[in-house]
Scaffold this motif. Structure first.
Motif: not given
Length: 449
Positions: A77-86, A12-15, A56-60
């Motif tokens: 960290d890689q997982l969070a970066e990929r999720a946020c990019a998506m 969650l911190r990484a996200a 699961r990440v929420f952006h806007g």
């Protein structure tokens, strides 16, 4: 128990560091052993371990879900970066978001009260083999039993942990034990197969291996020399082994996802009398020692018993937060289910039809000619219309008594009509893994000769 929550908090911190407004994460870790005996020989020995983390990440107003099987900081960290990019490029999904009413904190007494972890030591592979052999030996001891498709015994242990950026964090463990056997009676084209199985949370609640072996043998022998009844309309009894399938169709029809998509024959029936008077259907995740129980749902919402149907009236859909928002309802009713990959959708826990007042014998007493269904196959169910058609086998009912076996039949009807006319017996047994008692439905179409 290894604490999995620190790994989720790191995810969650990484996200958040990669730009997520909100996030949630789940880890499901499992270990299992199973053994099979076929004709006295060991085969299918298996030991497996698995781990899946879903983020699961929420952006806007956008959401993205990714999964992995490593808990190291760099992998998270890689997982969070990929999720946020998506999440920055997918189409908006304004109804997605964290649950509005998460359970904070998770009371330890609630987890303990569910009694989901067997305190007894898990059986060794040698013990599993012995129990499978005992099951098969019992079945093969019956005259007329000619072959075995195998007997198996298994044990599982699962850790489930969930955390959200809104402050929810919870973890619990679940054990599982199971026996199963499939047996053959007769020879050549006259051969018949039947089975018996039992799955429980605690070993102490399992039927004995020998009793399951004898049960499978008796069932297979009873099916020898089946006939096909003439085509017509018959009263039909569904044995508890198959009666739960009707509840599964009902659950699919009231799933919030189906209601949102208007893909259910019950989409306009909320608060209507869908079943007959006196019928109650409950989904209860708080029942101790049952495999569907849980202290919180897949979004961290408190689990409470819910009478979906009371006195025949449909009162609730199965809802997660997204479906509740799409339908304009105040909040999820705690029915979110979560896979290890992180996807969320409504589901059930311990869904069951309450028992009636009459025994199975009393339900069939006035049937001059009918059918008891003990096995169903195929699945020609139209969830838009409720049209129902399935292959089956079982036994004729003549003058209130179970008579000759039947096979190669098709039973058909309409689920709305079947729901309105079903009558439950008093033989509900949740510890046996049955979700419904014997069910009687009059005037169903039967295709035979």
């Amino acid at each position: 128990m290894t604490d999995l929550l620190p790994h989720l908090e790191a995810a969650l911190r990484a996200a958040r560091q990669h730009g997520a407004d909100h996030a949630d994460a789940v880890v499901i870790r499992g270990r299992s052993r199973s053994a099979m005996i076929r004709q006295g020989q060991a085969e299918g020995l298996r030991h497996a371990e698995s781990l899946s983390l879903g983020l699961r990440v929420f952006h806007g107003r956008r959401v993205a879900t990714v999964s992995g099987n490593e808990l190291g900081r760099a992998a998270l960290d890689q997982l969070a970066e990929r999720a946020c990019a998506m999440a920055r490029v997918v189409p908006p999904s304004p109804d997605d978001g964290l649950a509005d009413r998460p359970l904070i904190p998770v009371p330890a007494s609630m987890v303990a009260g569910l009694d989901l972890l067997d305190p007894a030591a898990a059986p060794t592979m040698e013990t599993l083999l012995d129990r499978a052999r005992e099951m098969e030996d019992a079945a093969l001891s019956h005259d007329g039993i000619t072959n075995s498709s195998g007997a198996s015994a298994s044990t599982t242990l699962q850790d489930v942990a969930l955390a959200t950026s809104s402050g929810f964090a919870g973890q619990y463990r679940r054990s599982g034990h199971g026996y199963g056997i499939s047996i053959l009676a007769g020879t050549g084209t006259l051969m018949q197969r039947d089975y018996a199985f039992h799955n429980t949370v605690h070993q102490a609640d399992l039927d004995s291996p020998a009793s399951l072996g004898h049960m499978a043998a008796r069932r297979a022998l009873a099916r020898l020399n089946p006939v096909r009844p003439r085509t017509g309309l018959y009263p039909v009894l569904f044995d508890p082994r198959v009666a739960g399938s009707l509840l599964a169709h009902f659950a699919g029809a009231i799933n919030g996802s189906a209601i949102v998509q208007e893909a259910s024959f019950l989409k306009d029936r909320l608060n209507d009398a869908v079943f007959g008077r006196g019928i109650t259907i409950t989904d209860d995740p708080t029942l101790p020692r049952l495999s569907g129980s849980r202290p919180f749902d897949g979004e961290g919402v408190a689990c409470q018993p819910l009478n979906l149907v009371e006195d025949g009236r449909l009162h609730h859909w199965l809802l997660d937060s997204r479906c509740a928002r799409r339908l304009g309802l105040p909040a999820s009713n705690g029915r979110a289910s979560r896979s290890g990959e992180g996807s969320v959708r409504p589901g059930t826990s311990n869904l069951f039809l309450h028992a009636g007042t009459h025994s199975p014998e009393e339900l069939r007493r006035d049937i001059k000619e009918g059918v008891l269904i003990t096995e169903l196959m195929g699945n020609a169910i139209n969830m838009l219309t409720g049209d129902y058609s399935r292959g089956g086998s079982g036994f004729m009912i003549r003058n209130g008594e179970i008579a000759e076996p039947v096979s190669g039949i098709t039973v058909a009807g309409s689920l709305p009509d079947m729901f309105a006319r079903l009558l439950p017996a008093n033989d509900l047994n949740l510890m046996a893994g049955h979700h419904a008692p014997t069910i009687r439905i009059d005037q169903m179409s039967l295709a035979g000769d």
